[in-house]
Design an enzyme around this catalytic site. Sequence first.
Site, short mmCIF file in Angstrom:
data_model
loop_
_atom_site.label_atom_id
_atom_site.label_comp_id
_atom_site.label_asym_id
_atom_site.label_seq_id
_atom_site.Cartn_x
_atom_site.Cartn_y
_atom_site.Cartn_z
N ASP A 1 -12.94 -101.52 56.52
CA ASP A 1 -13.50 -102.85 56.30
C ASP A 1 -13.81 -103.10 54.83
OD1 ASP A 1 -13.43 -103.43 59.02
OD2 ASP A 1 -15.44 -102.64 59.37
N TYR B 1 -15.46 -89.69 59.40
CA TYR B 1 -16.13 -90.62 58.50
C TYR B 1 -17.43 -90.00 58.03
CZ TYR B 1 -13.10 -94.56 59.82
OH TYR B 1 -12.03 -95.39 60.01
#
Length: 268
Positions: free
Chosen positions: A52, A113
Site C-alpha cells: 500500500d 512483514y
Amino acid sequence: MKRVVLLLAYQGTAYAGWQRQPNDLSIQEVIESALARVLGKPIVVSSSGRTDSGVHAYGQVAHFSQPDHPLFSQPQSIKKMLNAILPKDIVIRDVVLSDVNFHARFSAIAKEYRYSLTRSPKPLPWQRYFAYYPRHSIKIDLMQKGAKYLLGTHDFASFANHGRDYTSTERTLFKLDIIDNEEIVTIICKGNGFLYKMVRNIVGSLLDISKEKYPPEYIQEILAQKSRRKGPPAAPSHALSLHHVCYPKPYNWFCTPECDINSLKEEK
C-alpha cells in the site's frame, strides 16, 4: 522466452504503493519505466503482492517475461544498469533468470512483514519514516498474550479491509513475534498469505490490547465475528515493511533456511 526475476528494496514514503495509479506515482511505474529504458521496449512487471501507499520493502520480488534479449544472459548487468537510473529510494538487490513456470505472486509459499514501533515521542530523524509512535505505553506482555490467539489457521475476515475480492479469507500465520529492542519494538508477522491491510489491522488490535482497551482473549471474539465492522483500526502504513517472500525449490534463490516448507509447518 525468459522470465527475469528481481529482488528489490524500496522506501515507500513518496509512492502511492506498488501498483500503477492513474494520477499518482507508484513503485511499479518507476520500475517499468527504468526497464523500458534499459531494454528498449515496454515492460510489464508482476510482483509478489501490492504494498500500500507508504509501505516499504526490504525483500519484494517481481518478475517480467519477454522474448530473448542480449542482456538476459547477464542478469547482473541488468541489476547494475537499473540501479544506475532508479531513484535512490528504490534498489535492485539481485536479478536471476527463471523458467516461465515461476510467478512472483502465485509461486510464493509464505511472506514475512515487519512493523516497527518507537517508544520515543521524538524519534531519530530517519526513524520517523519507518516507525510509529502510538502515544501510549507499549505493553509487550499484553501484546504477546493477544498474539498467540492469532497464530495458526483462521478466517481473518475481521482483519481484512474491503476493496479486494477473495475466494477465501482463511489464512495461516506461522509466526507473530514481538521483539523488544528497548527504543524500537518490532512485530514480525509471517504467514502463507495476507488479506488487504491484514497486517496493519493485526498491529492495530495488538495496540488496542496494549492500551487495555480490551483483554488479550478478546482477539478470539474479533475472529469469530468475521466482519470488518467490529474489527480493530489499522495501524499507520509508514511503519510496515515487506521483509521477505519465501518460495519452494527450485525458486528459492533469495530464501533463508526458514523458507523451507517443512520449517514453516513446524513453526505453525
